[in-house]
Structure formats: C-alpha cells, structure tokens
Design an enzyme around this catalytic site. Structure first.
Site, short mmCIF file in Angstrom:
data_model
loop_
_atom_site.label_atom_id
_atom_site.label_comp_id
_atom_site.label_asym_id
_atom_site.label_seq_id
_atom_site.Cartn_x
_atom_site.Cartn_y
_atom_site.Cartn_z
NE ARG A 148 -0.57 23.69 -14.38
CZ ARG A 148 -0.47 24.94 -14.83
NH1 ARG A 148 0.26 25.81 -14.17
NH2 ARG A 148 -1.11 25.29 -15.92
CE LYS B 237 -4.42 3.30 -5.40
NZ LYS B 237 -5.03 1.95 -5.45
CD GLU C 177 -9.75 -1.78 3.39
OE1 GLU C 177 -8.69 -2.31 3.03
OE2 GLU C 177 -10.60 -1.34 2.60
CE LYS D 21 -2.26 2.29 1.19
NZ LYS D 21 -3.61 2.70 0.95
CD GLU E 128 -3.36 -0.34 -7.75
OE1 GLU E 128 -3.62 0.50 -6.85
OE2 GLU E 128 -4.23 -1.00 -8.32
NE ARG F 62 -1.35 2.31 -3.53
CZ ARG F 62 -1.26 3.58 -3.21
NH1 ARG F 62 -0.24 4.30 -3.64
NH2 ARG F 62 -2.18 4.17 -2.46
CG ASN G 274 -6.72 -3.02 -5.53
OD1 ASN G 274 -6.93 -2.10 -4.72
ND2 ASN G 274 -6.12 -2.83 -6.68
CG HIS H 232 -10.65 -3.50 -2.52
ND1 HIS H 232 -10.04 -4.20 -1.50
CD2 HIS H 232 -10.81 -2.24 -2.06
CE1 HIS H 232 -9.83 -3.38 -0.47
NE2 HIS H 232 -10.30 -2.19 -0.78
CG HIS I 271 -15.04 -1.75 -5.82
ND1 HIS I 271 -13.93 -1.32 -6.48
CD2 HIS I 271 -15.04 -1.08 -4.64
CE1 HIS I 271 -13.28 -0.43 -5.75
NE2 HIS I 271 -13.93 -0.28 -4.62
CG HIS J 187 -14.85 0.44 1.01
ND1 HIS J 187 -14.86 -0.02 -0.29
CD2 HIS J 187 -13.55 0.37 1.42
CE1 HIS J 187 -13.62 -0.33 -0.65
NE2 HIS J 187 -12.82 -0.09 0.37
N1 GLY Z 1 -6.62 1.37 -0.91
C1 GLY Z 1 -5.72 0.74 -1.78
C2 GLY Z 1 -4.50 1.55 -2.09
O1 GLY Z 1 -4.25 2.54 -1.44
O2 GLY Z 1 -3.79 1.23 -3.00
#
Ligand code: GLY
Length: 359
Positions: free
Chosen positions: A117, A139, A181, A223, A233, A238, A242, A245, A249, A263
């Site tokens: 866990r 993430k 990025e 960030k 998010e 947050r 994107n 993106h 994507h 990417h």
């Molecule tokens: N790569 C986008 C984020 O970490 O929210």
C-alpha cells in the site's frame, strides 16, 4: 547545489539539482538508505550509460532492469516488476529508486505506490523531459489499449535528484523533445522565461552547463509551486501543465505512441496548435502565436500537423481522460505566459480548425 522544495505538508520533499550530482548521490540519499534498502529500477540503456556513476557511491543499490522504451509502461512489465520486488521481500521502509526517463519513473513509481500500500520512492531522472516534468509531482502510470497513462496513482517521491550531466549521453533528438516541456513553463505563466529560452536555446541544446541548469531550475520551481497548490489536479492550476497535451496526445495516438513522434515533440506541436487555435478564437494576438511557432521551429521541433485526419484526431481527443459530453477542457492562452483552462471548446470547432490547417 540548489534545492527546491515541493511543499506538501508532511509529504514535502526536496529536489536537489547540481551538475555531477550522481557523484554525490551517496550523501543526498544517506538519510533514506538508513531507513531500509535502496532498490533501483532502471532501463538497460540508462544503466549501461550511467550505472557506474551510481555504483561508486557507497550505497548498496539492488538493480532491477526493465527493457528500454515506452512499451515497458505496461501491465506485463508492472506485474513482472512487482513480482521481482516481492521476491526481494520489499518493506514499506525500503525505497524504490527510479533511475531513468519518464517510463522508468512512471512504472517504478506506480509499483512503489502499490507495494505494501505504498513504499518509499526516490526519483533520479536522466532525461530532460523527466527532469523538468515527470519526476516532480507524484504522477505515476502505465499505458493501456484504451490510452496513455490511463491507469495510475499519485504517489509523491521522498526526494528527487537531478544531475544535468546525465543529458550528455542522451541523443540530441530526446534533449530537443524534453526542451518542449521547458518552453511550456514560459508559455504557461512566465513570458520573461520564454524570452530567455529564445536567446539561450541554442546553448542549452548543445549542453551549455549554465544554460541547462537555469532552464531546469526555473522549470522545476514553476512545477513545484503548481503541485503545491493543486496536487491532485482538482483546482484548475495543475491542469495548466497540460498545455499542448490534448492536441499532442491525439497525434501521439495517431503515431501509435511510437518513436515516429516522441512525447515532447507532440507537446511542441500541441502547444503551437493551442496558440494558433487561441489566436483563431480571438483570444491571443496572432504575433504571439507566430512567435511561439517560430521558436519551436528554430530548435527543430514540429509545429505543423502532418499525421492523421481532423476526424481521427478529434476522435482521439474524445477519449481524453477529462472528456465529458463532447467537450474536453483545453489549455488555451491569452498571450505568451497567459495560459488558462477553457471549458467551452466544442470538438466540432477543433475539427474545423484542423480541417483548415490540414487542407
Ligand atoms: N505532467 C503534467 C503533470 O505532472 O501534471
């Protein structure tokens, strides 16, 4: 050596950034190594290119290698990795150390979030993309047939160690893709940083240590602040990360998530399109949109949609994690450094926009 903190209460952690930090990793990691074992997950290429630098650090790393490439972000590799970690008798107090690019960080982080866990986790990103984006913020994910990153968790690391010297062995195309990025942070909320990028990109991309250190530190600070404000998010902050993106994507999906379009290249294309779309909607000055595209082109990143059809691309967007009732939240801009979440975009409008561009 500089440190940036991601402030998340008792889950706060430091991002340590320094040229040749791997040669000092033993000192930075000592507090975590005292708690338990350090089990290192890497890919075969990174381990071959950079492994010796970590092996000499006086910390006993137990290395587990996965095949290089995005295809390893899969159920199969996750299950294999979990079995190998269980066979080692991993405890919560052990740390799984992700040593590699975004694939390794996402896969190892996901495994760390599931084992017992949730066990300890450290990120040592070795690509520019992972250093400025995916290693920070917790993430984790794998890809499934329904889409990229659709199965995953939030699991914050205990520490992030960034050594820009790892970029010296990275193919120039991957450095360029990661650079998209970096530019993103200027476009989201820091026009001065975008201007800095316009001046300093050539040096940064050929490995000028001062330029890449400044780019990484500025990106990571931006960030860290966004993650501290909106970890999951849910508050619209947050989501700004994107930018590019949703468009990107769709092109990646069209390319089968293959090396045809990396990417970061897809993000560059997506950011150029987001600005053009914003200009077409009258939100953003055309000059800003042209300036964004000109900079991306100047460093060899794509800005023109060349794969798929408007209908097939919009069909991919409709499968976006955040899609609902024919609408997808798009990150648009009122100018360079003025990104915002627009909930009002109809996919039919995006299809018409792509139709004009793609003939
Ligand atoms: N790569 C986008 C984020 O970490 O929210």
């Amino acid at each position: 050596m500089s440190k940036v903190q991601v402030q998340l209460g008792e889950r706060s952690y430091d991002i340590t950034i320094a040229e040749n930090l791997l040669e000092r990793a033993g000192d930075v990691l000592a507090p975590y190594a005292r708690d338990g074992r350090m089990i290192l997950v890497s890919d075969e290429k990174v381990w071959a290119a950079q492994g010796d630098r970590l092996r000499a650090q006086g910390i006993e790393f137990i290395p587990l290698l996965v095949p290089a490439g995005e295809a390893s972000k899969s159920w199969d590799q996750l299950t294999l990795l979990l079995d190998r970690l269980l066979a080692l008798g991993v405890e919560r107090s052990d740390h799984i150390v992700a040593f590699g690019g975004g694939m390794v960080g996402d896969l190892a982080g996901f495994a760390a979030s599931l084992l017992k866990r949730g066990c300890g986790f450290v990120q040592i990103p070795t690509t520019l993309l992972a250093q400025v984006d995916s290693s920070v913020g917790g993430k984790t994910a794998i890809n499934v047939s329904a889409g990229k990153n659709l199965i995953g968790t939030f699991h914050q690391p205990s520490a992030v160690l960034i050594d820009p010297a790892t970029l010296d062995t990275l193919p120039p195309r991957e450095v360029r893709a990661g650079y998209a990025e970096v530019v993103k942070y200027g476009l989201i909320g820091d026009p001065e940083f975008f201007s800095w990028c316009e001046t300093n990109a050539p040096g940064l991309l050929v490995g000028d240590p001062a330029a890449r250190l400044h780019a990484i530190e500025t990106s990571v600070r931006a960030k860290a602040a966004i993650v501290a404000e909106d970890e999951r998010e849910t508050r619209g902050r947050r989501a700004l990360l994107n930018l590019g993106h949703t468009f990107g994507h769709a092109f990646e999906a069209e390319a089968g998530f293959s090396d045809t379009l990396l990417h970061g290249e897809a993000v560059a294309l997506g950011m150029a399109l987001a600005f053009r779309f914003s200009a077409r909607r009258g939100l953003c000055p055309v000059e800003d949109s042209e300036r964004v595209a000109a900079h991306l082109v100047s460093v060899g990143l794509p800005t023109e949609p060349r794969i798929g059809t408007p209908a097939s691309l919009v069909a991919h967007m409709a499968h976006d994690k955040k899609a609902s009732a024919g609408r997808v939240p798009f990150i648009l801009a009122r100018g360079i450094g003025k990104a915002f979440v627009d909930q009002s975009v109809e996919l039919s409008e995006v299809e018409a926009f792509l139709g004009v561009l793609m003939g």
